[in-house]
Design a protein around this motif. Sequence first.
Motif: not given
Length: 103
Positions: A70-73, A86-92
């Motif tokens: 959900m956070l990633q989306e 150009e930006m990417t999101i990472d959720i760990s």
Amino acid sequence: MPHTIALAGFLLEYPVSYLPDPDPNNKSLLSNIALDVFECSIAFLQTSHVFMRFSRPASLAPLAGVLANMLQERFHNRIYAAGIEEMTIDISHRTVTMDRVAL
């Protein structure tokens, strides 16, 4: 005053917000309790920056993967709408148990 903690979490759109025990004698808040720890980072031009980190008791909701997705989306849609491809999101996510937790 502790209600401001939950209010701040709500205003900052944290997916989980809860109040600590108001009893000042309770020094063991969340001690030895399994916590889901989430870390959200954004990468741009080979540089990564953590912009949100939070924890919640793992017993609140067992589906940590659903929350991470959900956070990633949510964050991906925001950077896409801003036209920053150009930006990417990472959720760990990790689960930890500690003998002391500071809020």
